[in-house]
Write an enzyme that holds these catalytic residues in place. Structure first.
Site, PDB file in Angstrom:
ATOM      1  N   GLY A 141       0.813  -1.213   0.000  1.00 23.87           N
ATOM      2  CA  GLY A 141       0.000   0.000   0.000  1.00 23.87           C
ATOM      3  C   GLY A 141       0.843   1.258   0.000  1.00 23.87           C
ATOM      4  O   GLY A 141       0.529   2.233  -0.688  1.00 23.87           O
ATOM      5  N   ASN A 152      -7.660   4.550   8.958  1.00 21.67           N
ATOM      6  CA  ASN A 152      -7.047   3.418   9.657  1.00 21.67           C
ATOM      7  C   ASN A 152      -7.126   3.531  11.180  1.00 21.67           C
ATOM      8  O   ASN A 152      -6.983   2.540  11.879  1.00 21.67           O
ATOM      9  CB  ASN A 152      -5.590   3.263   9.222  1.00 21.67           C
ATOM     10  CG  ASN A 152      -4.806   4.553   9.348  1.00 21.67           C
ATOM     11  OD1 ASN A 152      -5.218   5.593   8.835  1.00 21.67           O
ATOM     12  ND2 ASN A 152      -3.687   4.496  10.037  1.00 21.67           N
ATOM     13  N   GLN A 192      -7.698  -0.003   4.002  1.00 19.43           N
ATOM     14  CA  GLN A 192      -8.550  -0.494   5.102  1.00 19.43           C
ATOM     15  C   GLN A 192      -9.962  -0.834   4.631  1.00 19.43           C
ATOM     16  O   GLN A 192     -10.779  -1.304   5.415  1.00 19.43           O
ATOM     17  CB  GLN A 192      -8.614   0.538   6.229  1.00 19.43           C
ATOM     18  CG  GLN A 192      -7.302   0.814   6.933  1.00 19.43           C
ATOM     19  CD  GLN A 192      -6.818  -0.341   7.805  1.00 19.43           C
ATOM     20  OE1 GLN A 192      -7.547  -1.305   8.058  1.00 19.43           O
ATOM     21  NE2 GLN A 192      -5.577  -0.257   8.262  1.00 19.43           N
ATOM     22  N   SER A 205      -3.747  -3.443  -0.264  1.00 17.21           N
ATOM     23  CA  SER A 205      -2.605  -4.151   0.300  1.00 17.21           C
ATOM     24  C   SER A 205      -3.016  -5.554   0.728  1.00 17.21           C
ATOM     25  O   SER A 205      -4.134  -5.761   1.205  1.00 17.21           O
ATOM     26  CB  SER A 205      -2.086  -3.361   1.500  1.00 17.21           C
ATOM     27  OG  SER A 205      -1.200  -4.143   2.253  1.00 17.21           O
ATOM     28  N   ALA A 206      -2.095  -6.507   0.568  1.00  9.58           N
ATOM     29  CA  ALA A 206      -2.416  -7.911   0.846  1.00  9.58           C
ATOM     30  C   ALA A 206      -2.470  -8.230   2.333  1.00  9.58           C
ATOM     31  O   ALA A 206      -3.348  -8.957   2.793  1.00  9.58           O
ATOM     32  CB  ALA A 206      -1.394  -8.822   0.166  1.00  9.58           C
ATOM     33  N   HIS A 207      -1.523  -7.689   3.103  1.00  9.91           N
ATOM     34  CA  HIS A 207      -1.408  -8.161   4.485  1.00  9.91           C
ATOM     35  C   HIS A 207      -2.511  -7.642   5.396  1.00  9.91           C
ATOM     36  O   HIS A 207      -2.650  -8.099   6.515  1.00  9.91           O
ATOM     37  CB  HIS A 207      -0.019  -7.841   5.061  1.00  9.91           C
ATOM     38  CG  HIS A 207       0.162  -6.426   5.490  1.00  9.91           C
ATOM     39  ND1 HIS A 207       0.012  -6.038   6.805  1.00  9.91           N
ATOM     40  CD2 HIS A 207       0.465  -5.312   4.805  1.00  9.91           C
ATOM     41  CE1 HIS A 207       0.238  -4.728   6.889  1.00  9.91           C
ATOM     42  NE2 HIS A 207       0.517  -4.275   5.687  1.00  9.91           N
ATOM     43  N   CYS A 231       2.498   2.306  11.772  1.00 10.48           N
ATOM     44  CA  CYS A 231       3.481   3.037  10.978  1.00 10.48           C
ATOM     45  C   CYS A 231       3.923   4.314  11.667  1.00 10.48           C
ATOM     46  O   CYS A 231       4.883   4.942  11.264  1.00 10.48           O
ATOM     47  CB  CYS A 231       2.915   3.372   9.600  1.00 10.48           C
ATOM     48  SG  CYS A 231       2.694   1.929   8.587  1.00 10.48           S
TER      49      CYS A 231
END
Lengths: 396, 389
Positions: free
Chosen positions: B72, B150, B184, B204-206, B329
């Site tokens: 992302g 997020n 998200q 984003s994958a994770h 982050c």
């Protein structure tokens, strides 16, 4: 169609080492975000830092000099863009130093980036190479000046395998105050690399060329060297590369490096023997061939051969039908019909240059594989040459 | 990891073990470089393109609209830095509650001389479409507003913003690129970029149980690249494709999207249950609202004033529970950590007390009960100490 499959394209990418595969599967449980404060995050963080130490030890660097990236291309771009960054507020690179000195035989991720920077007004010099793919250190010496920001030279070429004397490159570049970067994507794990001994400022590497996972790379940044981010955001990687850490990829890469350190001294000798068997076999069986790359300073598993009067792409496809996977050059450049920029840079004549094939051997290759290639190749070359209008020779 | 309770899914999801195993297995089989033209290369290419088609299907777009990236953050950076086109007067507009992977590039662009306007959200964490439209002028090249925040889970009126942008475009006679960070949102709430009228979106994958280090950019039209190299991803993103990551991402996206409705309903129930259970606690202030149309049911942001959020996170971590104060982050920098809540105009005291509880498909009701028990006890005893101080 053959059922036997021989993969001799290890410079394009390597199969996962079985131990790395095991590691990738084992680290499922480490799902915490390494940047999180809770215990899940801390455990992932510890494994990541262990990997960083393994990589640092392997390179002779300190852990805080190692940044994990999304791959070799990203690492290369980060370095090239940082020394020429267009941030007016940036105090790191004095405006007087804007030039880049590189070579004609870089990987596309360096070459195309330098070309892009040139279009943005950054002057660039592309060093020539000799017939064996070596740069001329005198030419380098003449090219660097007080205007040179960065010298970027590929450590081992991905197509012909020629290894440059990076230590000398660094000496010459540093004498005029320039920074030094080397793209070591093909070299690392195949030739001994110690960043302190080489005295370089930046080094790029990628996991999938050393039996590790794809999508993970390394950037070595010497302590004290200037740095600007390519990717901004969170504070990961000492605030030098944003994005949630690819825990699995990092741990897998650490494992790959650990295995390389153990296995490679022996593996290098084995690859050299296999390559020599292949080279001698080709020379004995097929006339009018040219071996590209340096006779001694060459990657142990890389053999680039030009067959006069035979189209490289045709050879590749016929070999593919026999289950043999090779390449004509860089996988990153496939699709273009032009001769390889590397082979062209060595000055090889067009009648040979179009017929270049790269055999890149790896840990899964055996003598039997080499013999299988030697059994199939002469017939293929003969067949193609018979159809050729430019080739009038024969076959031994 | 027995007896540990993981409630930090917005930071990263618990991986779908079987899918990641499957992706490792497939990537060992199709290990070759997808750019190679031999048979093993073609096999890898086939898996890559099949993945692209599957991801495109979950977004109801064409495969050529999907560019795979390292995540992302890279997807967002690609869009933000595309502003740096030579010889153009460029201005960008972002909301004040963007993730650091949008906010930090914008800050860098500002230092480089790009005109950056930051539109704050209201106290509920929602950005007003009118406020966005008002600051768009003839220099505006890019507008970036996230789909789901997020930290608070607030769902932004992306569609309405898109409509107003198109009207401004007409009025100003110029193209404006509209980007949304949907990291998200994807796989959690219905998300179809075409319906929202965006030009690009990051996923984003994770965050959905897939592997780390892989994401995608939905891109309606080709754009300037973030970095150069080989011709992969239609020349828009170089580097050997991370087949294992991409395939794992694809499998996770498929699973999440096929169960999106029932998981959404379950999350709504869990969220309501948690909100009801916590509301009577001393000092409890919910920053996330109850309305499931305006707030993601997967994220709860709550403050127990005056307890510092950081203290609660550490106390709960010692009891085997993982939650967070906000974005992972930004967890190392206090000032950055409070940025989003402060931008919403939340008083400092509430912002400093905020904790984020986020869950996912494998979160069990029993785990929530255990978590609530522990949280209540800890909050009550800490509040007693706080009163004495």
């Amino acid at each position: 169609m053959s059922t036997k499959r021989v993969y001799m394209d290890n410079n394009a990418t390597t199969p996962l080492h079985p131990e790395v595969k095991k590691t990738l599967i084992e680290c499922f449980d480490l799902y915490g975000n390494p940047s999180s404060m809770h215990s899940f995050g801390r455990e992932a963080h510890e494994r990541v830092e262990n990997s960083r130490r393994l990589v640092a030890d392997f390179l002779g660097a300190s852990p805080e000099e190692i940044i994990f990236t999304g791959g070799g291309s990203e690492s290369n771009n980060t370095v090239l863009k940082l020394v020429t960054c267009r941030e007016t507020a940036c105090k790191l690179c004095p405006a007087s130093r804007r030039e880049i000195v590189t070579t004609q035989i870089e990987h596309p991720s360096v070459l195309n980036t330098v070309k892009f920077l040139e279009s943005e007004g950054i002057p660039a010099v592309y060093l020539s190479v000799d017939r064996e793919g070596k740069i001329d250190l005198q030419e380098l010496n003449d090219a660097v000046s007080e205007n040179t920001a960065l010298v970027s030279v590929i450590m081992a070429n991905n197509e012909i395998g020629t290894i440059q004397d990076i230590k000398k490159v660094a000496e010459i570049a540093h004498a005029s105050g320039a920074l030094v970067h080397t793209d070591a994507v093909q070299a690392l794990g195949k030739v001994p690399v110690n960043v302190r001994e080489l005295n370089i400022d930046f080094l790029s590497f990628s996991g999938h060329k050393l039996y590790g996972p794809k999508g993970i790379g390394i950037l070595y940044v010497k302590k004290g060297a200037p740095f600007c981010n390519l990717i901004h955001g969170g504070h990961q990687e000492f605030s030098r590369r944003a994005g949630t850490l690819n825990t699995q990829g990092i741990i897998g890469l650490g494992k790959a490096v650990e295995l390389a350190a153990q296995e490679l001294p022996e593996e290098i000798e084995r690859l050299k023997r296999l390559k020599n068997r292949l080279k001698q076999g080709i020379l004995e069986r097929i006339p009018d061939v040219h071996i590209n790359g340096h006779a001694t300073d060459c990657l142990p598993g890389t053999l680039n051969v030009s067959f006069m009067g035979a189209e490289g792409e045709a050879i590749l496809l016929y070999l593919d039908l026999e289950g043999i996977a090779v390449s004509t050059g860089s996988a990153c450049s496939t699709g273009s019909l032009e001769s390889s920029h590397v082979i062209v840079a060595t000055g090889l004549g067009a009648e040979y240059a179009h017929g270049s094939i790269r055999f890149s051997l790896g840990r899964e290759n055996t003598e039997e594989d080499v013999d299988y290639v030697l059994e199939k190749l002469p017939h293929i070359i003969l067949k193609i040459r018979r159809m050729s209008s430019v080739y009038a020779g024969g076959i031994k | 990891m027995e007896n540990l309770i993981y409630l930090d899914w917005a930071s990263t999801a618990v991986p779908e073990e079987d899918l990641i195993y499957e992706s490792v297995r497939a990537s060992v089989k199709s290990f070759a470089n997808p750019s190679s033209i031999h048979k093993p290369g073609k096999e890898a290419k086939e898996l890559l393109e099949r993945s692209r088609k599957m991801i495109a299907d979950t977004l109801n777009c064409k495969p050529e609209n999907i560019i795979f990236t390292s995540g992302g953050t890279e997807s967002n950076n690609t869009i933000l830095f595309s502003t740096l086109k030579k010889g153009r007067q460029n201005g960008i507009v972002i909301s004040g509650i963007e993730h650091s992977s949008v906010f930090e590039p914008a800050k860098t662009l500002k230092e480089m001389g790009i005109h950056v306007r930051i539109v704050p959200a209201d106290q509920n964490g929602i950005v007003s479409p009118e406020k966005i439209a008002r600051v768009i002028d003839k220099d505006t090249y890019l507008v970036s507003v996230m789909t789901v925040n997020n930290e608070t889970g607030a769902i932004q009126p992306v569609k309405e913003i898109g409509e107003l942008i198109r009207r401004r475009e007409e009025h100003l006679q110029k193209n404006i690129h509209f980007h949304t960070d949907a990291v998200q949102a994807f796989g959690k709430i219905p998300f179809i970029p075409e319906d929202l009228g965006v030009d690009s979106a990051s996923i984003s994958a994770h965050k959905i149980g897939g592997p780390r280090g892989v994401g995608a950019l939905y891109l309606k039209k080709p754009l300037a690249v973030l970095y150069c190299g080989g011709g992969q991803e239609r020349g828009l993103r170089p580097g050997t494709e991370n087949i294992q990551g991409i395939y794992g991402f694809t499998l996770a996206a498929e699973r999440r999207n096929s169960r999106l409705k029932e998981e959404f309903k379950r999350a709504c129930e869990l969220k309501e249950y948690i909100l009801d259970s916590l509301s009577s606690l001393n000092g409890c202030i919910f920053i996330s609202g109850r309305d499931h149309n305006s707030y993601s049911p997967y994220i709860i942001n709550v403050s127990f004033v005056p307890l510092p959020g950081e203290v609660l996170v550490r106390v709960l971590s010692d009891r085997g529970i993982a939650i967070s104060t906000g974005s992972a982050c930004s967890s190392a920098h206090k000032k950055k950590r409070l940025r989003i809540l402060e931008n919403m105009g939340q008083p400092k005291q509430i912002a400093e007390s905020a904790i984020r509880i986020s869950f996912g498909p494998s979160t069990q009701k029993e785990e929530i009960d255990e978590f609530l028990d522990i949280l209540k006890k800890e909050v009550n005893s800490l509040q007693r100490v706080a009163v004495k101080l």
